[in-house]
Design a protein around this motif. Structure first.
Motif, PDB file in Angstrom:
ATOM      1  N   LEU A 140       0.826  -1.215   0.000  1.00  0.00           N
ATOM      2  CA  LEU A 140       0.000   0.000   0.000  1.00  0.00           C
ATOM      3  C   LEU A 140       0.865   1.273   0.000  1.00  0.00           C
TER       4      LEU A 140
ATOM      5  N   PHE B 254       2.367  12.029   5.049  1.00  0.00           N
ATOM      6  CA  PHE B 254       0.964  12.220   4.640  1.00  0.00           C
ATOM      7  C   PHE B 254       0.054  11.967   5.827  1.00  0.00           C
ATOM      8  N   ASP B 255      -1.198  12.442   5.703  1.00  0.00           N
ATOM      9  CA  ASP B 255      -2.181  12.271   6.778  1.00  0.00           C
ATOM     10  C   ASP B 255      -2.609  10.814   6.869  1.00  0.00           C
ATOM     11  N   ASP B 256      -2.735  10.315   8.099  1.00  0.00           N
ATOM     12  CA  ASP B 256      -3.310   8.985   8.303  1.00  0.00           C
ATOM     13  C   ASP B 256      -4.790   9.022   7.925  1.00  0.00           C
ATOM     14  N   ILE B 257      -5.253   7.976   7.241  1.00  0.00           N
ATOM     15  CA  ILE B 257      -6.636   7.927   6.763  1.00  0.00           C
ATOM     16  C   ILE B 257      -7.636   7.760   7.911  1.00  0.00           C
ATOM     17  N   ASN B 258      -7.158   7.302   9.045  1.00  0.00           N
ATOM     18  CA  ASN B 258      -8.026   7.043  10.209  1.00  0.00           C
ATOM     19  C   ASN B 258      -7.382   7.678  11.441  1.00  0.00           C
TER      20      ASN B 258
ATOM     21  N   ASN C  85       5.001   0.720  15.152  1.00  0.00           N
ATOM     22  CA  ASN C  85       4.558  -0.613  15.553  1.00  0.00           C
ATOM     23  C   ASN C  85       5.314  -1.648  14.733  1.00  0.00           C
TER      24      ASN C  85
ATOM     25  N   GLY D 246       0.444  -4.279  16.666  1.00  0.00           N
ATOM     26  CA  GLY D 246      -0.578  -3.528  15.947  1.00  0.00           C
ATOM     27  C   GLY D 246      -0.189  -3.088  14.558  1.00  0.00           C
ATOM     28  N   GLN D 247       0.947  -3.575  14.033  1.00  0.00           N
ATOM     29  CA  GLN D 247       1.320  -3.175  12.667  1.00  0.00           C
ATOM     30  C   GLN D 247       0.373  -3.819  11.661  1.00  0.00           C
ATOM     31  N   THR D 248      -0.192  -2.995  10.797  1.00  0.00           N
ATOM     32  CA  THR D 248      -1.131  -3.483   9.771  1.00  0.00           C
ATOM     33  C   THR D 248      -0.615  -3.231   8.357  1.00  0.00           C
ATOM     34  N   VAL D 249       0.292  -2.273   8.201  1.00  0.00           N
ATOM     35  CA  VAL D 249       0.890  -1.996   6.890  1.00  0.00           C
ATOM     36  C   VAL D 249       2.385  -2.305   7.009  1.00  0.00           C
TER      37      VAL D 249
ATOM     38  N   HIS E 267       6.931   2.749   8.967  1.00  0.00           N
ATOM     39  CA  HIS E 267       6.396   4.104   9.099  1.00  0.00           C
ATOM     40  C   HIS E 267       6.453   4.550  10.547  1.00  0.00           C
TER      41      HIS E 267
ATOM     42  N   HIS F 175       4.361   6.975  13.097  1.00  0.00           N
ATOM     43  CA  HIS F 175       3.165   7.778  13.348  1.00  0.00           C
ATOM     44  C   HIS F 175       3.598   9.024  14.118  1.00  0.00           C
TER      45      HIS F 175
HETATM   46  P1  5GP Z   1       0.117   0.467  11.586  1.00  0.00           P
HETATM   47  O1  5GP Z   1      -1.159  -0.134  12.133  1.00  0.00           O
HETATM   48  O2  5GP Z   1       0.739  -0.442  10.556  1.00  0.00           O
HETATM   49  O3  5GP Z   1       1.102   0.903  12.641  1.00  0.00           O
HETATM   50  O4  5GP Z   1      -0.292   1.806  10.869  1.00  0.00           O
HETATM   51  C1  5GP Z   1      -0.865   1.830   9.582  1.00  0.00           C
HETATM   52  C2  5GP Z   1      -1.616   3.109   9.483  1.00  0.00           C
HETATM   53  O5  5GP Z   1      -1.915   3.313   8.112  1.00  0.00           O
HETATM   54  C3  5GP Z   1      -2.948   3.108  10.235  1.00  0.00           C
HETATM   55  O6  5GP Z   1      -2.959   4.145  11.198  1.00  0.00           O
HETATM   56  C4  5GP Z   1      -3.992   3.309   9.126  1.00  0.00           C
HETATM   57  O7  5GP Z   1      -5.047   4.146   9.526  1.00  0.00           O
HETATM   58  C5  5GP Z   1      -3.175   3.916   8.006  1.00  0.00           C
HETATM   59  N1  5GP Z   1      -3.671   3.610   6.683  1.00  0.00           N
HETATM   60  C6  5GP Z   1      -4.130   2.407   6.229  1.00  0.00           C
HETATM   61  N2  5GP Z   1      -4.478   2.488   4.937  1.00  0.00           N
HETATM   62  C7  5GP Z   1      -4.237   3.776   4.552  1.00  0.00           C
HETATM   63  C8  5GP Z   1      -4.408   4.475   3.320  1.00  0.00           C
HETATM   64  O8  5GP Z   1      -4.841   3.934   2.289  1.00  0.00           O
HETATM   65  N3  5GP Z   1      -4.079   5.787   3.306  1.00  0.00           N
HETATM   66  C9  5GP Z   1      -3.587   6.428   4.426  1.00  0.00           C
HETATM   67  N4  5GP Z   1      -3.296   7.713   4.300  1.00  0.00           N
HETATM   68  N5  5GP Z   1      -3.405   5.793   5.591  1.00  0.00           N
HETATM   69  C10 5GP Z   1      -3.728   4.483   5.664  1.00  0.00           C
END
Ligand code: 5GP
Ligand code: ZN
Length: 113
Positions: A4, A27-31, A86, A92-95, A99, A101
């Motif tokens: 992603l 960039f801004d976090d989407i959530n 993360n 809690g890492q999802t991507v 990165h 935060h």
């Molecule tokens: P993690 O959970 O891996 O530490 O953080 C991944 C972050 O990426 C989450 O806070 C999530 O909201 C953000 N995120 C996931 N998909 C997208 C996307 O398509 N665009 C943006 N800008 N942020 C995203």
């Protein structure tokens, strides 16, 4: 490779970019989890902090300094902010593209949970 954040780096996936140079994009976090919630990523694909090597030292320093510069620009530096990375699913890492935060604009609690 289906990543992603590599998609954001190469422009295939839109993002609200706040800063870019030869090494990083912000960039801004989407959530967003706070009034300020930005992501600082390397343009180079590194999956997790477990993959950081000696050759990445300057890049990692630049990412952290970028977080600090953004915090000052956003006027959250004096009140305080948090920089979080993360590593792997248990944290809690999802991507799985490294990165940081940058979170601020509200009081932060500890432990983060
Ligand atoms: P993690 O959970 O891996 O530490 O953080 C991944 C972050 O990426 C989450 O806070 C999530 O909201 C953000 N995120 C996931 N998909 C997208 C996307 O398509 N665009 C943006 N800008 N942020 C995203
Ligand atoms: Zn990637």
């Amino acid at each position: 490779m289906d990543c992603l954040f590599c998609g954001i780096v190469n422009g295939d996936i839109p993002a609200t970019k706040r800063y870019e140079d030869e090494l990083v994009i912000v960039f801004d976090d989407i959530n967003p989890q706070a009034p300020v919630h930005q992501l600082i990523i390397p343009k180079q694909h590194i999956a997790t902090t477990n993959d950081i090597a000696t050759e990445h030292h300057a890049l990692l320093g630049h990412m952290l300094q970028t977080a600090s510069v953004m915090a000052k620009q956003l006027e959250i530096a004096d009140d305080g902010y948090r920089v979080v990375t993360n590593c792997n699913a248990g944290a809690g890492q999802t991507v799985f593209h490294l990165h940081m935060h940058l979170l601020g604009g509200r009081p932060m609690h500890w432990p983060p949970g």
